[in-house]
Design a protein around this motif. Structure first.
Motif: not given
Length: 263
Positions: A37-58
């Motif tokens: 759970x700890x490992x996949x929670x960190x992956x989920x956190x990176x997922x949200x960070x990735x969503x932020x980065x992707x949403x601000x880039x073209x």
């Protein structure tokens, strides 16, 4: 051609590998689940960070980052469900004499917290993408949510060749709410709806005026719909999709599934 083949291959490989990874993690030893759970929670956190980065880039890579980031968030929710951590307040079997309304109510109560978690994540991803206007991450997660909702209703209505062996033994009580003695009406409605959506997406891809970035994103979403249609077909055709992820299911889970099928 590469603008089409690469996204198709990317989505298909990621769909297969991520599904297997979540199954493998959830089917592990119970005493190790919290470490996983700890490992996949960190992956989920990176997922949200990735969503932020992707949403601000073209940039050309932004649709790929948005897709894999949405899948990382989806994976956390799927893991916590299959691991029995976030399911619902009801843990009992379906009464054999339950009416259809009672069966639906109890079935919803077994997965209620999971459904609310999905909805909260959907709203959160929409909020992230809405600020920038780049909605690829939201479209990916929303499509996963809609396709999974369609699959759940199909299973409840009737799916005779459902691969129940893919569910961990800790969720065995949920199998009593499945209907496997017929093809239910929801299956036909789902197949027609998903097929129409698939045809519409392909028609949009044939539009020459679509930009390169939009084309890549649409190919990804179209591939996801095609895979959803395939998953629905596996529920009624005389073949089991669990063979695709045999490597992800533990030996202990296989033995329990075989024992359950033999009863």
């Amino acid at each position: 051609m590469m603008h089409t083949l690469l996204p198709v291959a990317f989505v298909t490989l990621l769909w297969w590998s991520s599904t297997g990874a979540v199954l493998w993690l959830a089917n592990g030893r119970t005493e190790q689940l919290h470490f996983r759970l700890l490992g996949i929670t960190l992956t989920c956190a990176f997922g949200f960070a990735g969503l932020i980065v992707a949403s601000t880039s073209d940039a050309a890579w932004s649709p790929y980052l948005a897709f894999i980031s949405a899948l990382a968030v989806w994976g956390w929710i799927e893991f916590t469900f299959l691991a029995g951590m976030v399911t619902g307040p009801h843990f009992g079997d379906c009464p054999p004499d339950a009416s259809e309304r009672q069966r639906f109510r109890l079935a919803f109560r077994t997965i209620m917290h999971h459904e609310f978690t999905l909805l909260a994540a959907l709203i959160g991803i929409w909020a992230i993408n809405h600020v920038s206007g780049n909605m690829m991450g939201f479209y990916t997660f929303a499509l996963l949510w809609l396709m999974r909702l369609s699959a759940k209703l199909t299973i409840f209505s009737g799916a005779p060749t459902l691969s129940i062996d893919m569910m961990p033994h800790r969720l065995a009580h949920m199998k009593t709410y499945f209907r496997v003695d017929r093809i239910g009406p929801v299956f036909w409605a789902s197949i027609v709806t998903n097929s129409v959506l698939l045809v519409a997406a392909i028609w949009c891809l044939m539009n020459e005026k679509i930009s390169a970035d939009a084309h890549v994103g649409l190919v990804m979403l179209t591939t996801l719909v095609a895979l959803a249609v395939l998953e629905h077909l596996f529920m009624v055709l005389p073949m089991r999709d669990s063979a695709l992820w045999g490597w992800a299911m533990s030996e202990e889970n296989d033995k329990k599934a075989a024992a359950t099928a033999a009863e």
